[in-house]
Motif scaffolding. Structure first.
Motif, short mmCIF file in Angstrom:
data_model
loop_
_atom_site.label_atom_id
_atom_site.label_comp_id
_atom_site.label_asym_id
_atom_site.label_seq_id
_atom_site.Cartn_x
_atom_site.Cartn_y
_atom_site.Cartn_z
N ALA A 34 -8.21 -3.04 4.49
CA ALA A 34 -7.00 -3.01 5.32
C ALA A 34 -6.22 -1.72 5.10
CB ALA A 34 -6.12 -4.22 5.02
N LEU A 35 -6.15 -1.26 3.85
CA LEU A 35 -5.44 -0.02 3.55
C LEU A 35 -6.16 1.19 4.12
CD1 LEU A 35 -4.45 -0.88 -0.13
CD2 LEU A 35 -2.95 -0.86 1.87
N VAL A 36 -7.49 1.17 4.10
CA VAL A 36 -8.26 2.25 4.71
C VAL A 36 -7.97 2.32 6.21
CG1 VAL A 36 -10.59 3.03 5.32
CG2 VAL A 36 -10.08 2.29 2.98
N ARG A 37 -7.93 1.17 6.87
CA ARG A 37 -7.65 1.15 8.32
C ARG A 37 -6.26 1.73 8.60
NH1 ARG A 37 -10.25 -3.90 8.00
NH2 ARG A 37 -8.26 -5.01 8.00
N LEU A 38 -5.30 1.39 7.76
CA LEU A 38 -3.95 1.93 7.96
C LEU A 38 -3.95 3.46 7.78
CD1 LEU A 38 -1.70 -0.69 6.12
CD2 LEU A 38 -1.89 -0.33 8.59
N ALA A 39 -4.62 3.94 6.73
CA ALA A 39 -4.67 5.38 6.48
C ALA A 39 -5.30 6.11 7.66
CB ALA A 39 -5.44 5.66 5.20
N GLN A 40 -6.30 5.51 8.28
CA GLN A 40 -6.99 6.16 9.39
C GLN A 40 -6.14 6.26 10.65
OE1 GLN A 40 -10.51 3.70 9.52
NE2 GLN A 40 -11.59 4.93 7.99
#
Length: 378
Positions: free
Chosen positions: A319-325
């Motif tokens: 979920a954090l990776v998706r936000l960073a992207q």
């Protein structure tokens, strides 16, 4: 790029009726629609002169200049209406806070000053501003802006008066400007409670994390490799209790990396290597609440290619990776849409004039983004 006629008659008319409902005078509402059309249809620089030339017979250069730079209409209700429209159009996954640099040739544009900009690797004469973007994987739009004003603009009373800078506005660092861009938004309490994603590599990322945690707003912040934090994670033996740079922490966490799969735009998927380490800032080293430090890299990239700090310690790495992207979506839309509708093209000298221009340029961004989003697949 000329906007298709269908967009002029449907989306542009619909958005204009929403945006300019707060303007009491019919001539102001008409000027607002004309200015929007100019931002969308003029080729090249979106100056008032070029917009007036496009609208020959409908608006003069003098009247448009007055509408943007000298009129009394309040841009805040227009910006609130734009935010509500954007949220209905595409409910955000996060609010992305993005600084921009606006190079200038002279010294009269409000907020202009000489500074070193790491992204350019040199000193520039420029304005600095921070935008707040509503972002999903497929579309992003700016909904609010804050202009950073250097101290020099408050040391010269005449300069401040000529730019009509309000009395309640003061000098800010880039970091303070970025923090207040979201936390100080007039419409913030009307927005959905989504995380804030911030690139804080050129500012005090620790201060940002502490400010956002104090207000309860979830934050994911990209940090520079030199930021020092206290390691509290027992999964990193030999380093617990040490103050290390984020880069050193992520090198030590290299063996804890795991692969996560995240969805990109459309049906695309991406794989990312991620390591997560619990840390604390120097200011709260005695406290019990941790932050989470994440290293990220695509397969084949040097480790770590990105380092992020978040208050969302229980969130899944995917979920954090998706936000960073989402920052990539905002960067792409800024270059492909905001630049094309003249977000950086205001040549006037007043504080309110700058805000009126970027508000209407943000609305033009929404019109164009909607047109692109509704375009049939090839």
């Amino acid at each position: 790029m000329t906007v298709p006629a269908a967009v002029d008659t449907v989306v542009l008319a619909e958005l204009s009726s929403v945006l300019f409902a707060s303007l009491a005078r019919a001539d102001q509402r008409r000027r607002g629609l004309e200015y929007l059309r100019g931002l969308l249809e003029v080729d090249g620089r979106k100056s008032i002169r070029n917009i007036a030339a496009l609208l020959d017979g409908q608006a003069t250069e003098q009247s448009l200049h007055h509408f943007i730079s000298e009129s009394t209409w309040n841009w805040l209700p227009v910006r609130r209406a734009l935010a509500r429209y954007v949220m209905q159009l595409a409910p955000p996954k996060a609010w992305v806070v993005r600084p921009i640099v606006i190079p200038k040739a002279g010294e009269h544009s409000v907020g202009v000053g000489k500074d070193y900009f790491p992204a350019f690797g040199r000193v520039l004469n420029a304005q600095q501003a921070v935008g707040v973007w509503s972002a999903t994987e497929d579309i992003s739009s700016p909904i609010d802006w804050r202009l950073r004003l250097p101290p020099a603009w408050f040391e010269d009373a005449g300069r401040r008066k000529r730019a009509a800078i309000p009395e309640d506005v003061g000098p800010e660092s880039l970091g303070d400007c970025a923090i207040e861009a979201f936390l100080g938004m007039a419409m913030r309490r009307e927005l959905p409670a989504q995380p804030v994603v911030l690139d804080a590599r050129d500012m005090d990322a620790v201060k940002a994390a502490e400010r956002f945690r104090a207000t309860g707003v979830p934050l994911l912040s990209r940090v520079c490799h030199a930021t020092r934090l206290l390691v509290t994670d027992r999964a990193l033996p030999g380093h617990t209790g040490e103050f290390l740079s984020t880069y050193q922490i992520m090198l030590a966490a290299r063996e804890t990396r795991r692969m996560v799969v995240s969805a990109g735009s459309g049906s695309a998927t991406r794989t990312t290597l991620v390591a997560a380490v619990r840390v604390r800032t120097p200011a709260q080293a005695e406290h019990t609440e941790d932050l989470l430090l994440l290293g990220m890299a695509e397969p084949g990239q040097k480790w770590p290619s990105q380092i992020w700090l978040t208050t969302m310690t229980t969130a899944q790495p995917s979920a954090l990776v998706r936000l960073a992207q989402l920052t990539e979506r905002v960067d792409q839309d800024f270059l492909e849409i905001s630049e094309r509708v003249g977000i950086r093209d205001y040549a006037g000298r007043t504080f309110d004039g700058w805000h009126r221009h970027v508000t209407l340029a943000s609305a033009a961004h929404v019109v164009m983004a909607t047109a692109i989003g509704n375009r049939p697949a090839a």
